[in-house]
Design a protein around this motif. Structure first.
Motif, mmCIF file in Angstrom:
data_model
loop_
_atom_site.group_PDB
_atom_site.id
_atom_site.type_symbol
_atom_site.label_atom_id
_atom_site.label_comp_id
_atom_site.label_asym_id
_atom_site.label_seq_id
_atom_site.Cartn_x
_atom_site.Cartn_y
_atom_site.Cartn_z
ATOM 1 N N PHE A 96 -1.545 2.979 7.550
ATOM 2 C CA PHE A 96 -0.229 3.097 7.837
ATOM 3 C C PHE A 96 0.384 4.354 7.327
ATOM 4 O O PHE A 96 0.545 4.876 6.426
ATOM 5 N N PRO A 97 0.694 5.238 8.352
ATOM 6 C CA PRO A 97 1.114 6.513 8.228
ATOM 7 C C PRO A 97 2.603 6.812 7.466
ATOM 8 O O PRO A 97 2.872 7.645 7.291
ATOM 9 N N GLN A 98 3.495 5.870 7.703
ATOM 10 C CA GLN A 98 4.744 5.941 7.039
ATOM 11 C C GLN A 98 5.345 4.627 6.236
ATOM 12 O O GLN A 98 4.766 3.564 6.679
ATOM 13 N N ALA A 99 5.999 4.956 5.653
ATOM 14 C CA ALA A 99 6.719 3.943 4.709
ATOM 15 C C ALA A 99 7.565 2.847 5.583
ATOM 16 O O ALA A 99 8.108 3.316 6.441
ATOM 17 N N GLY A 100 7.598 1.710 5.098
ATOM 18 C CA GLY A 100 8.228 0.621 5.909
ATOM 19 C C GLY A 100 7.852 -0.737 5.478
ATOM 20 O O GLY A 100 6.732 -0.768 4.762
ATOM 21 N N VAL A 101 8.438 -1.767 6.338
ATOM 22 C CA VAL A 101 7.884 -3.053 6.062
ATOM 23 C C VAL A 101 7.646 -3.609 7.356
ATOM 24 O O VAL A 101 8.286 -3.392 8.153
ATOM 25 N N PHE A 102 6.084 -3.960 7.518
ATOM 26 C CA PHE A 102 5.499 -4.281 8.721
ATOM 27 C C PHE A 102 5.213 -5.901 8.810
ATOM 28 O O PHE A 102 3.950 -6.279 8.406
ATOM 29 N N PRO A 103 6.092 -6.838 9.196
ATOM 30 C CA PRO A 103 5.517 -7.924 9.350
ATOM 31 C C PRO A 103 4.571 -8.225 10.394
ATOM 32 O O PRO A 103 4.745 -7.685 11.484
ATOM 33 N N VAL B 20 0.901 -1.059 -0.050
ATOM 34 C CA VAL B 20 0.112 0.164 0.026
ATOM 35 C C VAL B 20 0.876 1.193 0.224
ATOM 36 O O VAL B 20 2.045 1.169 0.260
ATOM 37 N N LYS B 21 0.122 2.373 -0.295
ATOM 38 C CA LYS B 21 0.992 3.693 -0.324
ATOM 39 C C LYS B 21 0.761 4.058 1.303
ATOM 40 O O LYS B 21 0.012 3.859 2.025
ATOM 41 N N VAL B 22 1.687 5.207 1.561
ATOM 42 C CA VAL B 22 1.648 5.707 2.627
ATOM 43 C C VAL B 22 0.213 6.214 2.879
ATOM 44 O O VAL B 22 -0.498 6.953 2.199
ATOM 45 N N ASN B 23 -0.350 6.238 4.369
ATOM 46 C CA ASN B 23 -1.661 6.456 4.523
ATOM 47 C C ASN B 23 -2.744 5.479 3.953
ATOM 48 O O ASN B 23 -3.788 5.866 4.100
ATOM 49 N N GLY B 24 -2.066 4.455 3.288
ATOM 50 C CA GLY B 24 -3.147 3.406 2.828
ATOM 51 C C GLY B 24 -3.843 2.632 3.995
ATOM 52 O O GLY B 24 -3.249 2.737 5.241
#
Length: 69
Positions: A45-52, A3-7
Motif C-alpha cells: 500500500f503505497p499511499q495513506a487511506g482506508v481500503f475496504p 499498516v504504514k505507507v508502503n506496508g
C-alpha cells in the motif's frame, strides 16, 4: 489491519476458494486478487487511506486496510 505507507499485507487463502475485491475502488487501491485457494498473496500500500475489501464468494466476508502516514 493497520499498516504504514508502503506496508505489505499478506492474504492467506485456505483450502476453500476466496478472493479480494477492493470495494469501493479508490485511488491507491492495489490490484484485486482473483479466486485462489491454498495460496498466500501479498499487496503493498503505497499511499495513506482506508481500503475496504470484500470476498465476493462469501456474503459478509469483508475487511478494511487502514494505511497511515
Amino acid at each position: 489491519v493497520v499498516v504504514k505507507v508502503n506496508g505489505t499485507v499478506r492474504f492467506i487463502f485456505p483450502t476453500l476458494d476466496h478472493n479480494v475485491i477492493w470495494s469501493p475502488r479508490i485511488t491507491g487501491s492495489p490490484a484485486d486478487i482473483g479466486i485462489l485457494a491454498n495460496q498466500t498473496v501479498t499487496r503493498t500500500f503505497p499511499q495513506a487511506g482506508v481500503f475496504p475489501y470484500v470476498c465476493s464468494l462469501h456474503n459478509g466476508m469483508v475487511g478494511t486496510i487502514v494505511v497511515s502516514p
